[in-house]
Design a protein around this motif. Structure first.
Motif, mmCIF file in Angstrom:
data_model
loop_
_atom_site.group_PDB
_atom_site.id
_atom_site.type_symbol
_atom_site.label_atom_id
_atom_site.label_comp_id
_atom_site.label_asym_id
_atom_site.label_seq_id
_atom_site.Cartn_x
_atom_site.Cartn_y
_atom_site.Cartn_z
ATOM 1 N N ALA A 136 -10.505 11.303 -33.548
ATOM 2 C CA ALA A 136 -10.322 9.860 -33.635
ATOM 3 C C ALA A 136 -11.560 9.148 -34.149
ATOM 4 C CB ALA A 136 -9.946 9.307 -32.253
ATOM 5 N N GLU A 137 -12.562 9.901 -34.648
ATOM 6 C CA GLU A 137 -13.803 9.270 -35.086
ATOM 7 C C GLU A 137 -13.582 8.279 -36.213
ATOM 8 O OE1 GLU A 137 -17.522 12.213 -34.290
ATOM 9 O OE2 GLU A 137 -16.130 12.837 -35.892
ATOM 10 N N ASN A 138 -12.641 8.543 -37.120
ATOM 11 C CA ASN A 138 -12.418 7.686 -38.271
ATOM 12 C C ASN A 138 -11.223 6.745 -38.082
ATOM 13 O OD1 ASN A 138 -14.570 8.794 -39.829
ATOM 14 N ND2 ASN A 138 -13.269 10.597 -40.233
ATOM 15 N N MET A 139 -10.748 6.660 -36.875
ATOM 16 C CA MET A 139 -9.639 5.751 -36.585
ATOM 17 C C MET A 139 -10.164 4.365 -36.175
ATOM 18 S SD MET A 139 -6.854 8.026 -34.504
ATOM 19 C CE MET A 139 -6.063 9.452 -35.223
ATOM 20 N N GLU A 140 -9.266 3.387 -36.194
ATOM 21 C CA GLU A 140 -9.560 2.071 -35.628
ATOM 22 C C GLU A 140 -9.069 2.055 -34.185
ATOM 23 O OE1 GLU A 140 -8.386 -2.665 -36.139
ATOM 24 O OE2 GLU A 140 -7.789 -1.198 -37.684
ATOM 25 N N LEU A 141 -9.949 1.715 -33.275
ATOM 26 C CA LEU A 141 -9.621 1.688 -31.850
ATOM 27 C C LEU A 141 -9.812 0.270 -31.319
ATOM 28 C CD1 LEU A 141 -11.643 4.842 -30.715
ATOM 29 C CD2 LEU A 141 -9.334 4.764 -31.652
ATOM 30 N N GLY A 142 -8.996 -0.118 -30.372
ATOM 31 C CA GLY A 142 -9.143 -1.450 -29.794
ATOM 32 C C GLY A 142 -8.562 -1.549 -28.401
ATOM 33 N N TRP A 143 -9.155 -2.444 -27.611
ATOM 34 C CA TRP A 143 -8.624 -2.797 -26.288
ATOM 35 C C TRP A 143 -8.413 -4.309 -26.278
ATOM 36 C CZ3 TRP A 143 -11.330 1.534 -27.056
ATOM 37 C CH2 TRP A 143 -10.990 2.683 -26.329
ATOM 38 N N PHE A 144 -7.225 -4.734 -25.855
ATOM 39 C CA PHE A 144 -6.855 -6.142 -25.862
ATOM 40 C C PHE A 144 -6.295 -6.527 -24.500
ATOM 41 C CE2 PHE A 144 -6.338 -4.226 -30.016
ATOM 42 C CZ PHE A 144 -7.000 -5.107 -30.866
ATOM 43 N N ARG A 145 -6.189 -7.839 -24.261
ATOM 44 C CA ARG A 145 -5.501 -8.315 -23.063
ATOM 45 C C ARG A 145 -4.019 -8.460 -23.393
ATOM 46 N NH1 ARG A 145 -8.688 -9.519 -18.574
ATOM 47 N NH2 ARG A 145 -6.628 -9.295 -17.624
ATOM 48 N N ILE A 163 -13.415 -3.725 -30.133
ATOM 49 C CA ILE A 163 -12.911 -3.152 -31.382
ATOM 50 C C ILE A 163 -13.922 -2.125 -31.908
ATOM 51 C CG2 ILE A 163 -12.486 -3.619 -33.823
ATOM 52 C CD1 ILE A 163 -10.166 -4.419 -32.225
ATOM 53 N N TYR A 164 -13.395 -0.945 -32.299
ATOM 54 C CA TYR A 164 -14.194 0.092 -32.959
ATOM 55 C C TYR A 164 -13.504 0.396 -34.290
ATOM 56 C CZ TYR A 164 -15.907 4.823 -33.992
ATOM 57 O OH TYR A 164 -16.444 5.945 -34.584
ATOM 58 N N TRP A 165 -14.246 0.201 -35.391
ATOM 59 C CA TRP A 165 -13.649 0.394 -36.718
ATOM 60 C C TRP A 165 -14.737 0.806 -37.697
ATOM 61 C CZ3 TRP A 165 -14.094 -2.840 -41.243
ATOM 62 C CH2 TRP A 165 -13.233 -2.459 -42.288
ATOM 63 N N ASN A 166 -14.386 1.706 -38.606
ATOM 64 C CA ASN A 166 -15.325 2.202 -39.611
ATOM 65 C C ASN A 166 -16.570 2.804 -38.938
ATOM 66 O OD1 ASN A 166 -16.057 2.751 -42.259
ATOM 67 N ND2 ASN A 166 -17.066 0.754 -42.557
ATOM 68 N N GLN A 167 -16.287 3.502 -37.804
ATOM 69 C CA GLN A 167 -17.329 4.168 -37.023
ATOM 70 C C GLN A 167 -18.400 3.183 -36.504
ATOM 71 O OE1 GLN A 167 -18.957 7.539 -39.144
ATOM 72 N NE2 GLN A 167 -16.996 8.631 -39.144
ATOM 73 N N TRP A 168 -17.953 1.955 -36.234
ATOM 74 C CA TRP A 168 -18.916 0.958 -35.755
ATOM 75 C C TRP A 168 -18.219 -0.006 -34.787
ATOM 76 C CZ3 TRP A 168 -23.928 1.439 -36.347
ATOM 77 C CH2 TRP A 168 -24.773 0.354 -36.036
ATOM 78 N N GLU A 169 -18.944 -0.466 -33.796
ATOM 79 C CA GLU A 169 -18.400 -1.421 -32.832
ATOM 80 C C GLU A 169 -18.443 -2.826 -33.418
ATOM 81 O OE1 GLU A 169 -20.350 -1.041 -29.075
ATOM 82 O OE2 GLU A 169 -20.006 1.132 -28.958
ATOM 83 N N GLU A 176 -14.655 -10.719 -33.440
ATOM 84 C CA GLU A 176 -13.439 -11.273 -32.841
ATOM 85 C C GLU A 176 -13.401 -11.090 -31.326
ATOM 86 O OE1 GLU A 176 -10.133 -9.526 -34.765
ATOM 87 O OE2 GLU A 176 -10.739 -10.131 -36.785
ATOM 88 N N GLN A 177 -14.448 -10.584 -30.765
ATOM 89 C CA GLN A 177 -14.474 -10.279 -29.338
ATOM 90 C C GLN A 177 -14.518 -11.563 -28.500
ATOM 91 O OE1 GLN A 177 -17.966 -8.153 -27.925
ATOM 92 N NE2 GLN A 177 -16.674 -6.846 -26.650
ATOM 93 N N MET A 178 -13.767 -11.583 -27.397
ATOM 94 C CA MET A 178 -13.775 -12.712 -26.473
ATOM 95 C C MET A 178 -15.178 -12.885 -25.884
ATOM 96 S SD MET A 178 -10.161 -11.913 -24.520
ATOM 97 C CE MET A 178 -10.313 -13.307 -23.390
ATOM 98 N N HIS A 194 -9.967 11.703 -27.259
ATOM 99 C CA HIS A 194 -10.152 10.979 -26.007
ATOM 100 C C HIS A 194 -11.118 9.827 -26.254
ATOM 101 C CE1 HIS A 194 -8.288 14.169 -23.521
ATOM 102 N NE2 HIS A 194 -8.748 14.950 -24.489
ATOM 103 N N ALA A 195 -10.684 8.616 -26.010
ATOM 104 C CA ALA A 195 -11.530 7.433 -26.172
ATOM 105 C C ALA A 195 -11.507 6.627 -24.886
ATOM 106 C CB ALA A 195 -11.048 6.573 -27.341
ATOM 107 N N ALA A 196 -12.609 5.986 -24.587
ATOM 108 C CA ALA A 196 -12.684 5.180 -23.377
ATOM 109 C C ALA A 196 -13.633 4.012 -23.617
ATOM 110 C CB ALA A 196 -13.159 6.010 -22.188
ATOM 111 N N MET A 197 -13.282 2.859 -23.062
ATOM 112 C CA MET A 197 -14.145 1.689 -23.125
ATOM 113 C C MET A 197 -14.918 1.571 -21.813
ATOM 114 S SD MET A 197 -13.215 -2.358 -23.577
ATOM 115 C CE MET A 197 -12.647 -2.489 -21.878
#
Length: 491
Positions: A55-64, A73-79, A83-85, A103-106
């Motif tokens: 999942a290293e090259n995927m876009e990852l996100g946690w939202f309400r 948000i994790y995208w393009n291997q960078w946090e 747009e973060q609250m 496996h990804a975790a915030m």
């Protein structure tokens, strides 16, 4: 409920059953049970790919609840933080150790009440994306309960339990010494600006032999509680109404008279007489009983300090319920004992009003250090309280106190109360009509033997020989009625 698994890369099958998918597709899985996050600590919000893939090259996100409420948000291997609250900035980061295994975790730092609720975990690869929901349950243990006796309640004693700083809404339970539960009279919850709960629960204890009563406050998420016990001495319970024996006598005599009348009149006629007589007498008797109760409680008030009676080294607060040293201890020579600093005088203060009747109760809170010296109790009006004097019953004093690191009752000769557990809260119960004053260690409910009084008019008396770092505070009431918790007598 579950916490983030101990293993850095836990097996996916513990969260979601494996399924057959094409190599270009995947499913996202999260914990099946809510994640418990302790208030003020850190939490981990995990998500997993099924089947496992890098999942290293995927876009990852946690939202309400919506994608506009971005937590991380994790995208393009960078946090990404644009747009973060605002409430999550600086508090989130990605646990990267197992990204290659899907496996990804915030990592969420310093959990707040506002973090409580549902989250959505989002994975995107190219044009394909999937998401999963997970729940965070925030839980915080607040203050230990504060329990105090508030006053008489019909034929019992009202006890109040308060606690604050809890989340979510706590549960309150009253128990006796054997663990039997009491039903609460009332229970009220409020929330402060930080959404933390405060609770106030009231109990009426009617059994004078119950002794210890425990108030426990439970966090339903953590299944943990804090509990405090209070001892209710038997004299605190209201005495039986003097009208109750009269009721029994009157009703018994009435019954006998009616029974005798049965020999001369028919049963139907005697029944009518009995019903009519009871209807006429009972309202009057009830009114007389109510008047007796009101008369017994009409003197309820508060006890305050008289600033004019205070020794010049003592300071009485503006509300006349707190007593402290006027001169800071740092200005004195700390290596000299109090007996050398004040060799020929005792530092005392009296109550503002005298006691001439009724049953009184108050509690005194003391900063009770190892070498403390203090005395408290009651004294006869116009008793000498200046210079060097002795607090003895024949001189108009009925007191207890502490000196030489031992507790004593003010008798002649002195009665040493040894062993007696240290206390910082002493309850004083005065029954003027019976000529009796009793002292209680309110920490464990132990009773100091009562002193028999002989007086006409009393004044409250507090004398301290303690170091100036110490102070006194108390709750007070009359006719066996302890006052409200916010009515300190001394600090």
């Amino acid at each position: 409920m579950s916490h983030f698994p101990a293993s850095p890369c836990p097996a996916v099958h513990s969260f979601l059953l494996t399924m057959s998918l094409s190599t270009e597709q995947f499913q996202v899985a999260g914990p099946r049970h809510p994640i418990v996050a302790v208030l003020g600590e850190d939490a981990i919000l995990p998500c997993f790919l099924v089947p496992a893939m890098n999942a290293e090259n995927m876009e990852l996100g946690w939202f309400r609840t919506t994608f506009s409420q971005t937590v991380f948000i994790y995208w393009n291997q960078w946090e990404q933080t644009e747009e973060q609250m605002a409430e999550y900035r600086g508090r989130t980061s990605l646990v990267r150790s197992c990204l290659t295994e899907g496996h990804a975790a915030m990592h969420l730092r310093q959990v707040r009440v506002s973090d409580n609720g549902m989250y959505t975990c989002f994975f995107r690869h190219g044009s394909f994306y999937e998401e999963a929901d997970l729940e965070v349950k925030v839980a915080g243990m607040g203050s230990a309960p504060q329990v105090h006796i508030e006053g008489p309640e019909e034929d019992g004693v009202r006890v109040v339990c308060k606690a604050s700083g809890w989340f979510p809404k706590p549960q309150v339970q009253w128990r006796d010494f054997s663990g039997n539960k009491f039903p609460a009279l009332s229970e009220a919850h409020t929330q402060d600006s930080e959404q933390l709960f405060s609770v106030e629960a009231t109990l009426v204890v009617r059994d004078s032999s119950v002794g210890d009563v425990t108030c426990s406050v439970l966090n339903p998420v953590l299944d943990q509680e804090k509990a405090v016990a209070i001892y209710i001495p038997e004299p605190f319970f209201p005495q039986a109404s003097p009208w109750k024996p009269a009721f029994a006598v009157v009703l018994t005599m009435l019954g006998l008279l009616l029974l005798g009348g049965c020999y001369f009149v028919t049963k139907e006629h005697s029944t009518k007489i009995q019903v009519r007589q009871e209807k006429e007498d009972l309202p009057r008797l009830k009114e007389e009983e109510q008047q007796a109760k009101e008369e017994a409680l009409k003197a309820i008030g508060s006890v305050t300090l008289d600033p004019d009676s205070a020794h010049y080294r003592l300071s009485v607060s503006h509300e006349r319920m707190r007593l402290t040293w006027k001169y800071p201890w740092e200005n004195l020579q700390p290596h000299l004992p109090t007996s050398i600093l004040f060799p020929s005088e005792k530092c005392s203060v009296l109550g503002l009003e005298g006691i001439t009747s009724g049953r009184w109760y108050w509690e005194v809170e003391i900063n009770n250090e190892f070498f403390s010296k203090w005395t408290l109790g009651v004294c006869r009006k116009n008793s000498k309280i200046s210079g060097l004097y002795m607090e003895l019953p024949e001189r108009g004093f009925w007191v207890m106190g502490k000196r030489d690191n031992c507790y004593f009752a003010g008798t002649d000769p002195v009665t040493w109360l040894s062993p007696w557990k240290d206390t910082y809260r002493v309850g004083v119960f005065l029954d003027y009509s019976e000529g009796d004053v009793s002292f209680y260690n309110m920490i464990n409910g132990s009773h100091i033997p009562s002193l028999e009084l002989s007086f006409h008019t009393l004044c409250l008396c507090m004398e301290t020989l303690s170091t100036p770092r110490e102070g006194f505070s108390s709750d007070c009431g009359v006719d066996g009625a302890p006052p409200a918790a916010d009515s300190p007598l001394l600090p």
